[in-house]
Design an enzyme around this catalytic site. Structure first.
Site, mmCIF file in Angstrom:
data_model
loop_
_atom_site.group_PDB
_atom_site.id
_atom_site.type_symbol
_atom_site.label_atom_id
_atom_site.label_comp_id
_atom_site.label_asym_id
_atom_site.label_seq_id
_atom_site.Cartn_x
_atom_site.Cartn_y
_atom_site.Cartn_z
ATOM 1 N N LEU A 130 10.067 10.561 4.508
ATOM 2 C CA LEU A 130 8.646 10.332 4.253
ATOM 3 C C LEU A 130 8.352 8.993 3.592
ATOM 4 O O LEU A 130 7.233 8.742 3.148
ATOM 5 C CB LEU A 130 8.066 11.486 3.426
ATOM 6 C CG LEU A 130 8.181 12.861 4.101
ATOM 7 C CD1 LEU A 130 7.622 13.942 3.205
ATOM 8 C CD2 LEU A 130 7.503 12.879 5.460
ATOM 9 N N HIS A 165 7.556 5.033 3.466
ATOM 10 C CA HIS A 165 6.883 4.059 4.316
ATOM 11 C C HIS A 165 7.805 2.862 4.531
ATOM 12 O O HIS A 165 8.460 2.412 3.588
ATOM 13 C CB HIS A 165 5.592 3.565 3.648
ATOM 14 C CG HIS A 165 4.568 4.632 3.489
ATOM 15 N ND1 HIS A 165 4.594 5.529 2.461
ATOM 16 C CD2 HIS A 165 3.501 4.945 4.259
ATOM 17 C CE1 HIS A 165 3.577 6.362 2.584
ATOM 18 N NE2 HIS A 165 2.890 6.034 3.659
ATOM 19 N N ASP A 210 34.126 3.019 0.528
ATOM 20 C CA ASP A 210 34.739 2.938 1.851
ATOM 21 C C ASP A 210 35.819 1.859 1.911
ATOM 22 O O ASP A 210 36.893 2.077 2.461
ATOM 23 C CB ASP A 210 33.663 2.650 2.901
ATOM 24 C CG ASP A 210 34.255 2.547 4.293
ATOM 25 O OD1 ASP A 210 34.996 3.468 4.696
ATOM 26 O OD2 ASP A 210 33.970 1.555 4.988
ATOM 27 N N GLU A 239 13.637 2.064 -2.208
ATOM 28 C CA GLU A 239 14.417 0.955 -1.655
ATOM 29 C C GLU A 239 15.485 0.503 -2.644
ATOM 30 O O GLU A 239 16.630 0.219 -2.250
ATOM 31 C CB GLU A 239 13.487 -0.201 -1.282
ATOM 32 C CG GLU A 239 12.664 0.042 -0.026
ATOM 33 C CD GLU A 239 11.524 1.051 -0.191
ATOM 34 O OE1 GLU A 239 10.934 1.429 0.830
ATOM 35 O OE2 GLU A 239 11.221 1.473 -1.330
#
Length: 169
Positions: free
Chosen positions: A76, A78, A127, A113
């Site tokens: 959800l 933007h 990783d 973000e």
């Protein structure tokens, strides 16, 4: 909480909040997270002895790329036009502390973000280092600060515990 944007429409269905009428303002968010690792791994990274190359550079790029694509990761959110995304990685004795700062000029904030950037950076570090130690722990992903928009300026109090905590806690 009465003026808080609701992700449910009048029928009770999930939807993306309409931010079209909100003011376009400068917004900033900072987030942080930690990868607990063995001192030998931290030292190897500092000395550039990792077979996969410059893990810090790759991790920074991963964080920036993730910040730019947060709207694709989080259902959800933007999609936002970011004006800046910075990742700083501090290598300590037994951990990597990742901090992101993300900026935009938009009608909604960039907290997600900043948090997504930290998460992707930490996952990339894991990783690239997992062949040396699969017991590393990603922890303490949190919002440090946000500014701009209706809710104003937020600064998290007492964050120093994240960097000073022992790996056993």
């Amino acid at each position: 909480m009465d003026n808080y944007p609701n992700h449910l429409n009048e029928r009770g269905e999930v939807h993306m909040v309409d931010v079209g009428s909100k003011a376009i303002t400068e917004r900033m968010a900072r987030a942080q997270g930690v990868l607990l690792a063995s001192p030998s791994i931290c030292q190897a990274v500092q000395e550039g002895r990792i077979p996969k190359g410059d893990v810090l550079a790759v991790s920074r790029v991963a964080g920036i790329m993730a910040a730019k694509r947060t709207g694709e990761w989080i259902p959800l959110c933007h999609p936002l036009p970011l004006t800046a995304a910075e990742i700083v990685i501090t290598v300590q004795t037994d951990r990597f502390v990742v901090e992101s700062t993300v900026r935009t000029t938009a009608p909604t904030g960039v907290e997600m973000e900043a948090l997504t950037a930290v998460s992707a950076s930490l996952l990339t570090l894991y990783d690239m280092l997992k062949a040396m130690d699969r017991t590393m722990v990603i922890t303490d992903i949190l919002l440090l600060e946000k500014d701009g928009g209706r809710s104003g300026h937020f600064i998290r109090e007492g964050v120093s515990h994240v960097e000073n905590r022992s790996p056993d806690q």
